[in-house]
Design an enzyme around this catalytic site. Structure first.
Site, PDB file in Angstrom:
ATOM      1  N   ARG A 139     -18.545 -13.128   5.903  1.00 51.31           N
ATOM      2  CA  ARG A 139     -19.826 -13.848   5.989  1.00 51.31           C
ATOM      3  C   ARG A 139     -20.370 -14.248   4.619  1.00 51.31           C
ATOM      4  O   ARG A 139     -21.124 -15.212   4.512  1.00 51.31           O
ATOM      5  CB  ARG A 139     -20.846 -12.980   6.727  1.00 51.31           C
ATOM      6  N   ASP A 170      -0.895   1.858  11.706  1.00 48.27           N
ATOM      7  CA  ASP A 170      -1.274   3.241  11.399  1.00 48.27           C
ATOM      8  C   ASP A 170      -0.583   3.569  10.083  1.00 48.27           C
ATOM      9  O   ASP A 170       0.643   3.707  10.035  1.00 48.27           O
ATOM     10  CB  ASP A 170      -0.802   4.197  12.505  1.00 48.27           C
ATOM     11  N   HIS A 171      -1.359   3.671   9.012  1.00 50.66           N
ATOM     12  CA  HIS A 171      -0.738   3.764   7.685  1.00 50.66           C
ATOM     13  C   HIS A 171       0.093   5.035   7.516  1.00 50.66           C
ATOM     14  O   HIS A 171       0.953   5.091   6.641  1.00 50.66           O
ATOM     15  CB  HIS A 171      -1.788   3.640   6.586  1.00 50.66           C
ATOM     16  N   LYS A 178       4.121   5.786   5.447  1.00 49.81           N
ATOM     17  CA  LYS A 178       4.378   6.712   4.339  1.00 49.81           C
ATOM     18  C   LYS A 178       5.867   7.049   4.264  1.00 49.81           C
ATOM     19  O   LYS A 178       6.536   7.238   5.279  1.00 49.81           O
ATOM     20  CB  LYS A 178       3.547   7.985   4.511  1.00 49.81           C
ATOM     21  N   HIS A 217      -3.161   9.322  13.893  1.00 50.61           N
ATOM     22  CA  HIS A 217      -2.248   9.741  12.833  1.00 50.61           C
ATOM     23  C   HIS A 217      -1.370  10.924  13.241  1.00 50.61           C
ATOM     24  O   HIS A 217      -0.135  10.874  13.157  1.00 50.61           O
ATOM     25  CB  HIS A 217      -3.029  10.129  11.579  1.00 50.61           C
TER      26      HIS A 217
END
Length: 509
Positions: free
Chosen positions: A60, A195-196, A200, A258
């Site tokens: 925005r 999902d980080h 990994k 996670h």
């Protein structure tokens, strides 16, 4: 004609990323500054971005292209990537950054994005390929997806993909509603739920560790493993995010996504091939095999917690209820521990203990595989101090130091059979001598390549929500005597009692 891109060295990497444009919604937000921009700059500095590449940021806030570039440069200075900021590389990268201001509720925004996509396609030859990244509040996902669809941006001369961040819904019903809304615009194959944790290196290495080594997979089952503990501990509090965290809580924020993804990777069956659908089939199958708690079992197999104030390192640390934006009588859990059982032939009877919490003694995420004790120890001494011999233990460290540690029993030097546990350690940095890519580097690259192996499919999302739903419903109907653990400790005593019922105890890293 597009000029050769100094970002890419085609001889160094096997996987060639196709030309594409990335559109980041919420480009002025925290995630873009902290994670996405450093990851993309690292990819640029290592020449892993395609020759035809452009990035369009939108939010925005009114900004010109040049102002947006200056903000992204400031973000790299504040949150540096592993790649040092090189002026020549930055200049080339910055020339690919553009900005379109607007509100996600405004149809005009999507028309302007469409015009900018046509412009960058002509200028950079992006091939009509577009990756839409929703770095927005989850409540805006449906609005943004609908706007993309209504403007005709979900289809074009190239591929179109959508990346969304967790949480994927607030419960099982809302997760299904979100999926239906996204499915009206993008096919399931075009939706990338990020999902980080799955990006990994150590989590990815579980595949190699289990399925490429003949010595581990034969013992990866209930005959040799007595329990599995998965811990995600944070030493910090809510760090100014009290208002957000009050709506989420530890169970939703960490375990539902996670830690259950880590569990599915640890427990899954071997896929026929290392290919997206085959891997995701097995992860989803594992999650569907987790026994769903009955309401009367929640008090036995799940423990809630909320931290109180304490004095740590000579400083007073506030309790959760004293954090800015948090209600004085908040019932939000900042700690959650659950005992789960996987009902299949490999894992029947083996408890999986998952825990996560704020304001614990240290920042660490690891997996501890506890093996059964030897069936018979022919030593009169047991351990060196007369105690029982400790069973073997495999520790998979996800963060902060990624690696593996195998603990086993050995004889101490000297006369007599005196035993003690020793460890064999593997450290990623020391072993490979190369920089580990961040999780977002890996996942962004995979999304551009169309590789969804490390992304979550909708059936796995629904299976995860089904696992935690009985706990969420039970806790929502209770009023707890919070706080029940002090900041700087390993959580409430009830969590220790939960394991003690099975004759186990938490391993505190």
């Amino acid at each position: 004609m597009a000029l050769g891109n100094p970002f890419q060295d085609s001889l160094r990497f096997e996987r060639r990323v196709p030309p594409c444009a990335i559109v980041i919604f919420g480009a002025n937000g925290d995630l873009t500054r902290r994670k996405l921009m450093p990851a993309l700059y690292s990819l640029a500095s290592e020449r892993r971005l395609p020759p035809g590449f452009a990035l369009i940021g939108t939010s925005r806030t009114p900004l010109s292209d040049e102002q947006f570039r200056e903000k992204m440069r400031a973000a790299l200075a504040q949150f540096p990537s592993d790649a040092p900021l090189d002026e020549e590389i930055w200049k080339a990268f910055a020339n690919t950054l553009f900005y379109v201001a607007g509100d996600t509720d405004d149809a005009e925004l999507y028309r302007r994005i469409g015009g900018k996509l046509e412009e960058v396609e002509r200028r950079f030859e992006t091939g009509g390929n577009v990756l839409f990244y929703l770095s927005l509040q989850p409540s805006q996902y449906e609005t943004a997806a609908a706007g993309i669809g209504a403007a005709g941006l979900a289809h074009g001369s190239g591929w179109r993909r959508l990346v969304i961040e967790k949480p994927f819904g607030h419960d099982l019903a809302s997760a299904r509603e979100l999926n239906e809304a996204l499915g009206r615009v993008f096919p399931e194959s075009g939706v990338y739920r990020i999902d980080h944790y799955l990006g990994k290196e150590t989590v990815q290495n579980i595949f190699a560790f289990r399925f490429a080594n003949g010595i581990f997979e034969p013992i990866w089952n209930r005959r040799y493993i007595s329990q599995v503990q998965i811990t995600a501990a944070e030493s910090i509090g809510v760090e100014g995010r009290g208002a957000y965290y009050q709506e989420a809580g530890a169970l939703r924020d960490m375990i539902q996504n996670h830690l259950l993804q880590v569990l599915s990777t640890i427990g899954m069956e071997p896929p026929a091939v290392y290919e997206a659908n085959a891997v995701r089939d097995e992860r989803a199958k594992l999650l569907r095999s987790v026994r769903i708690m009955q309401p009367e079992e929640v008090a036995i197999h799940a423990v809630p917690g909320q931290y109180g104030g304490a004095r740590i390192g000579g400083a007073e640390v506030p309790g959760f209820r004293q954090e800015p934006g948090v209600q004085a009588d908040s019932q939000t859990v900042t700690y959650a521990a659950v005992t789960l059982f996987v009902e299949n032939w490999r894992w029947a009877g083996v408890p999986f203990y998952l825990r996560t919490g704020k304001r614990l003694p240290r920042q660490v995420t690891d997996i501890a595989i506890h093996f059964n004790a030897a069936p018979h120890a022919p030593f009169s001494g047991d351990g060196s101090n007369g105690s029982a011999i400790e069973p073997d233990l495999l520790i998979i460290r996800i963060q902060p130091e990624e690696g593996l540690s195998l603990r086993f029993v050995s004889k101490q030097p000297g006369a007599g059979m005196r035993l003690r546990p020793v460890s064999m350690d593997f450290d990623y940095g020391a072993s490979f001598g190369a920089r580990e890519p961040s999780a977002y580097e890996t996942l962004l690259l995979d999304a551009m390549l169309g590789d969804s192996t490390l992304y979550i499919r909708q059936d796995a999302v629904e299976a995860s929500w089904a696992i935690v739903e009985p706990v969420l419903q039970s806790w929502a109907g209770q009023r707890f005597e919070f706080p029940n653990y002090a900041a700087g400790t390993w959580g409430p005593q009830a969590a220790d009692e939960m394991l003690a019922r099975h004759g186990h105890a938490w391993r505190n890293p």
